[in-house]
Design a protein around this motif. Structure first.
Motif, short mmCIF file in Angstrom:
data_model
loop_
_atom_site.label_atom_id
_atom_site.label_comp_id
_atom_site.label_asym_id
_atom_site.label_seq_id
_atom_site.Cartn_x
_atom_site.Cartn_y
_atom_site.Cartn_z
N PHE A 52 -4.20 -5.57 -6.36
CA PHE A 52 -4.97 -4.22 -6.46
C PHE A 52 -5.60 -3.09 -5.70
CE2 PHE A 52 -3.75 -2.45 -11.29
CZ PHE A 52 -2.44 -3.02 -11.27
N VAL A 55 -3.92 -4.41 -1.50
CA VAL A 55 -3.28 -3.11 -2.28
C VAL A 55 -3.71 -2.18 -1.22
CG1 VAL A 55 -0.83 -2.14 -2.53
CG2 VAL A 55 -1.05 -3.66 -2.98
N TRP A 115 -2.48 -0.23 -20.18
CA TRP A 115 -1.07 -0.08 -19.05
C TRP A 115 -1.34 1.43 -18.45
CZ3 TRP A 115 1.78 5.31 -20.02
CH2 TRP A 115 2.90 5.39 -19.67
N GLY A 118 -1.91 1.01 -14.80
CA GLY A 118 -0.48 0.05 -13.95
C GLY A 118 -0.21 1.47 -13.77
N PHE A 121 -1.79 3.54 -10.66
CA PHE A 121 -1.59 2.36 -9.48
C PHE A 121 -0.49 2.44 -9.53
CE2 PHE A 121 0.24 -1.82 -7.70
CZ PHE A 121 -0.31 -1.77 -6.61
N ILE A 122 0.39 2.55 -9.68
CA ILE A 122 1.95 2.57 -8.88
C ILE A 122 2.07 3.83 -8.45
CG2 ILE A 122 4.33 2.46 -9.60
CD1 ILE A 122 3.36 0.42 -11.96
N THR A 125 0.69 3.92 -5.62
CA THR A 125 0.95 3.03 -4.45
C THR A 125 2.48 3.32 -3.68
OG1 THR A 125 -0.14 1.89 -5.48
CG2 THR A 125 0.85 0.64 -3.28
N TRP A 126 3.61 3.94 -4.57
CA TRP A 126 4.92 3.77 -4.85
C TRP A 126 5.39 4.50 -3.53
CZ3 TRP A 126 8.54 1.41 -7.65
CH2 TRP A 126 9.86 1.60 -7.37
N PHE B 13 6.88 -3.66 -9.11
CA PHE B 13 6.03 -2.33 -9.02
C PHE B 13 6.74 -2.44 -10.78
CE2 PHE B 13 3.59 -0.39 -6.23
CZ PHE B 13 2.51 -1.67 -5.21
N LEU B 16 6.17 -4.73 -12.74
CA LEU B 16 4.33 -4.58 -13.44
C LEU B 16 4.52 -3.43 -14.52
CD1 LEU B 16 1.31 -4.67 -13.52
CD2 LEU B 16 1.18 -3.27 -11.52
N LEU B 17 4.93 -2.57 -14.31
CA LEU B 17 5.05 -1.55 -15.38
C LEU B 17 5.89 -1.84 -16.80
CD1 LEU B 17 4.38 1.21 -15.96
CD2 LEU B 17 7.42 2.41 -15.35
N LEU B 20 3.90 -4.47 -18.50
CA LEU B 20 2.41 -3.78 -18.93
C LEU B 20 2.59 -2.82 -20.07
CD1 LEU B 20 0.07 -2.68 -16.08
CD2 LEU B 20 -0.66 -4.92 -17.63
N THR B 21 3.87 -1.89 -20.05
CA THR B 21 4.34 -1.79 -21.47
C THR B 21 4.65 -3.07 -22.70
OG1 THR B 21 5.49 -0.13 -19.74
CG2 THR B 21 6.38 -0.25 -22.20
N TRP B 53 6.35 -9.87 -11.08
CA TRP B 53 4.90 -8.62 -9.99
C TRP B 53 4.29 -10.10 -9.30
CZ3 TRP B 53 2.37 -5.69 -8.05
CH2 TRP B 53 0.85 -6.07 -8.21
#
Lengths: 132, 134
Positions: A52, A55, A115, A118, A121-122, A125-126, B13, B16-17, B20-21, B53
């Motif tokens: 993290f 990035v 959760w 994440g 972060f996404i 960053t996306w 990514f 990752l989602l 984590l879920t 990930w």
């Protein structure tokens, strides 16, 4: 290197050190039931947190005005990740030893925070994942 | 960032989602048991986070950042790396479906695809691990 990246990386290093100390305790039988905490300190607290931070520092610019996107989302990810991990480290072994609503609630909070880290972060960053 | 890296990173990514879920559901179920089926998400949780990930992000970053060739294709055989991207993601999905589908061959096939993906990636990248050309 931006402040958020430095904070992510230093905290990741602390998590690595904590995980390795916990590994010694687990191997010597001083403590039991902490294996999930050990694994998550390594994979989430160390590796994912390090990623993290790097990035946020090195990915292509979001825009000229906001080169690293919305930094507040990065700080939300940092805070949620570490509070979530801390709650887990406390509540997961306690819930295994003497289940209670308090520890159960802390585990729910930990799950939501990790959760959320994440997702934040996404979300930040996306749009920085782009071709040059 | 080259197009292939963009796809590696986007897929990582997404994993990752998903990871984590699934992990959040498993942990929440430890707090207040509400559905025993959450344990069946464990293989998908691990596969998504370790390979989907982390390994996939590393592959995307490596394709972007490793030294390029001065002559010919700058980043080597791109078809091999596209193949690696596809095989890895199909493999992860097959392994993650393990508890949902009672077909023993699906995990074996998924593992073979994942391994093939990594071998293709190594083949394409090996010679890029070199000193910078001056």
């Amino acid at each position: 290197m931006p402040l958020l990246t430095r904070t992510f990386i230093k905290t990741a290093l602390v998590c690595l050190a904590l995980a390795l100390v916990l590994g010694i305790l687990l191997a010597s039988g001083v403590t039991n039931g902490l294996f999930p905490v050990y694994i998550h300190l390594l994979v989430f607290g160390w590796l994912t947190q390090l990623i993290f931070g790097v990035v946020f520092w090195m990915f292509p610019k979001y825009s000229n005005e906001l080169p690293r996107g919305h930094e507040s989302l990065g700080w939300i990810a940092y805070t949620a990740l570490n509070i979530g991990l801390l709650l887990r480290a406390i509540a997961e072994p306690m819930q295994a030893m003497q289940p209670s609503n308090l520890y159960g609630g802390l585990l729910i909070a930990s799950a939501i925070l990790q959760w959320l880290a994440g997702v934040a972060f996404i979300a930040n960053t996306w749009r920085r994942i782009k071709e040059k | 960032m080259p197009r292939l890296s963009v796809w590696f990173v986007r897929f990582s990514f997404v994993h990752l989602l998903i990871g984590l879920t699934f992990g959040g559901l498993i942990l929440a179920n430890k707090g207040f048991p509400f559905a025993s089926w959450t344990w069946s998400l464990l293989p998908a949780h691990m596969e998504s986070l370790l390979l989907g990930w982390m390994a996939q992000l590393a592959m995307g970053m490596a394709f972007w950042i490793l030294p390029r060739f001065r002559y010919g294709a700058a980043r080597g055989n791109v078809n091999f790396v596209w193949g690696a991207l596809i095989l890895l993601n199909v493999g992860i999905v097959m392994v993650a479906m393990q508890p949902l589908i009672s077909m023993s061959w699906i995990v074996l096939t998924g593992r073979i695809l994942e391994t093939s993906s990594i071998l293709l990636f190594i083949l394409a990248s090996w010679r890029r691990v070199k000193p910078m050309e001056t």
